[in-house]
Design a protein around this motif. Sequence first.
Motif, PDB file in Angstrom:
ATOM      1  N   THR A 160      -6.269 -50.055 -26.883  1.00 41.08           N
ATOM      2  CA  THR A 160      -5.259 -49.857 -27.735  1.00 41.08           C
ATOM      3  C   THR A 160      -5.386 -50.857 -28.779  1.00 41.08           C
ATOM      4  N   THR A 182      -5.793 -49.584 -32.796  1.00 48.97           N
ATOM      5  CA  THR A 182      -4.638 -49.955 -33.611  1.00 48.97           C
ATOM      6  C   THR A 182      -5.094 -50.530 -34.749  1.00 48.97           C
ATOM      7  N   ALA A 219      -3.541 -44.251 -35.710  1.00 47.02           N
ATOM      8  CA  ALA A 219      -3.243 -44.741 -34.346  1.00 47.02           C
ATOM      9  C   ALA A 219      -2.298 -45.981 -34.460  1.00 47.02           C
ATOM     10  N   SER A 220      -2.431 -46.892 -35.412  1.00 50.97           N
ATOM     11  CA  SER A 220      -1.623 -47.956 -35.532  1.00 50.97           C
ATOM     12  C   SER A 220       0.011 -47.370 -35.759  1.00 50.97           C
ATOM     13  N   ASP A 221       0.105 -46.489 -36.633  1.00 52.08           N
ATOM     14  CA  ASP A 221       1.257 -46.028 -37.027  1.00 52.08           C
ATOM     15  C   ASP A 221       2.064 -45.386 -35.705  1.00 52.08           C
ATOM     16  N   LEU A 281       1.368 -46.093 -32.278  1.00 53.44           N
ATOM     17  CA  LEU A 281       1.350 -46.935 -31.204  1.00 53.44           C
ATOM     18  C   LEU A 281       2.217 -48.356 -31.356  1.00 53.44           C
ATOM     19  N   THR A 282       1.973 -49.011 -32.660  1.00 54.57           N
ATOM     20  CA  THR A 282       2.594 -50.183 -32.838  1.00 54.57           C
ATOM     21  C   THR A 282       4.030 -50.161 -32.748  1.00 54.57           C
ATOM     22  N   PHE A 327      -6.217 -57.153 -31.120  1.00 51.92           N
ATOM     23  CA  PHE A 327      -5.853 -56.637 -32.397  1.00 51.92           C
ATOM     24  C   PHE A 327      -6.410 -57.495 -33.571  1.00 51.92           C
TER      25      PHE A 327
END
Lengths: 260, 252
Positions: free
Chosen positions: B78, B82, B88-90, B92-93, B139
Amino acid sequence: MEKIELINISKSFVQNGNNCKNEPLILNDISLKINSGSFVSILGPSGCGKSTLLNIIAGFISPSKGEIKFNGFPVTAPNPNRVVIFQDYGLFDWKTVQGNIEFGLIAKNIPKTERKEITQYYIDLVHLKGSENKYPHELSGGMKQRAAIARALAIEPECLLMDEPFGALDSQTRNILQDEILDIWKKTKNTIVSITHNVDEAVYLSDRIIVLSNSPAKILIDTNVNLPRPRFPEIRLQKDFIEIYNYLWQSLRNEVMSNK
Amino acid sequence: MKLKFNYRKLLSIVAIIAIWELLCDIGYVNIRILPSPYVVLITLYHLIISGSILFDMLTSLWRVIVGFLIAVFLGIVTGYFTATNKKASDFLTPLIEILRPIPPVAFIPLSILWFGIGNAPAYFLVAFGSFFPIFTNTFYGIKSVNKIHIDAALCLGASRKQLVFDVIIPAAMPFITVGLKTGIGVAWFCVIAAELVGAQSGLGYMIQLNRLTLQSENVIAGMVMIGLIGFLMSRMMVFIQKKLVPWSNKTS
Ligand SMILES: Nc1ncnc2c1ncn2[C@@H]1O[C@H](COP(=O)(O)OP(=O)(O)OP(=O)(O)O)[C@@H](O)[C@H]1O
Ligand SMILES: [Mg+2]
């Protein structure tokens, strides 16, 4: 035959994604043909867009206007036929000298035994024997640049793009590496485009020198260097060398001063 | 390398044990709730000889390893996506940021409800707790990969696989190993906490059980063991870090 062809290249960087037309122009309508097998240096005031130009030739960034061709085909992305040697080396800190040089060979799917042979050949060529298993942080600046040169040469690119390759080195090491790169170039016969701040280096190495203007950069001077080869350090004392050196140095100085 | 041990470093520990022993010997404290260091040592010896504490230790270790490996996998994957993919960032974050402030122990009741008593709630808690430091460090590690390395790899003709596994991940490895080191500490904390209420084996369970039977020497012996294992695990992570990041022994 021309290897690289720039046709009316202009570049401005779009900031924050908004595409309004008043972004500052960095490169202004640059057209240039570079012959196969030639050694071309690009001089220019600091910040004028030399690296930007090189990055466009490498395919890292695309021009805002104009076209760039390599071997007659449009450049759209980086390609191992044009390898860049960066000013701060760009070596992979997590790989040894050996590992760095092998990287491009692995990408080419060259089998292991052959890979080792090629790697060894280039390690010898740049005089890094004995340092194969060192990590970049264990090397001096000159050794790092040698490793970067070996890494680039190992994949036998048609063209080397060097962005102030010796800029971070002391003048002694710089002079030694200049002679080495000329030696290597004599063997490999590839096309070299080299960016430099250093007029002496440009004259010493090149067949042809391009001087860029202040930003937005256009081509100010495009001149051939008709000094005999092979070149050797004493050539710096010859009249022809000094003449062309002074001419370029003055032009560059005037250009830099005109900005103040 | 010559090993020079600074004996002064042992001074505070020796002093506190001496005072503790003294207080017990002169009868100043109730040895039923605070047995003397000597008694604890003997108890620990017997627990090791009989093998019972070793069994509890192995059980706890197993839970930590399983949960931690799950966290390593999820955290790095992840973290990678992200950091490299806006969508993916939008996606999962926000979820991760909403879960992060909940202390892992607050999940104990739910995890017992969901997974019952035994290994599963411990796996869950350990994985949950150690996920965050691993994720965050991965990250930032990937975010801080130098563009020049990506460019160098691309003009050398790197394949997608080489770019990810030979450039991006190793470039981020100094950060990732910091995440692993923090993560293993959190993992050990979580497994003991989980075993206090959600298990019938392991070191956490063992000290809880001995509290109920008022065998405080066993409780302290268990705690000594917990401390020892925790210390050894963080030592091992330093070792692993040196293996994973052999190039940054000094500066780079
Ligand atoms: N990615 C970018 N985004 C926005 N502006 C940029 C970007 N890259 C370069 N520039 C701008 O373009 C101009 C030229 O930069 P460039 O690095 O090409 O100059 P240079 O001639 O190589 O300078 P130096 O001699 O210092 O290396 C600078 O004003 C710089 O701020
Ligand atoms: Mg530059």
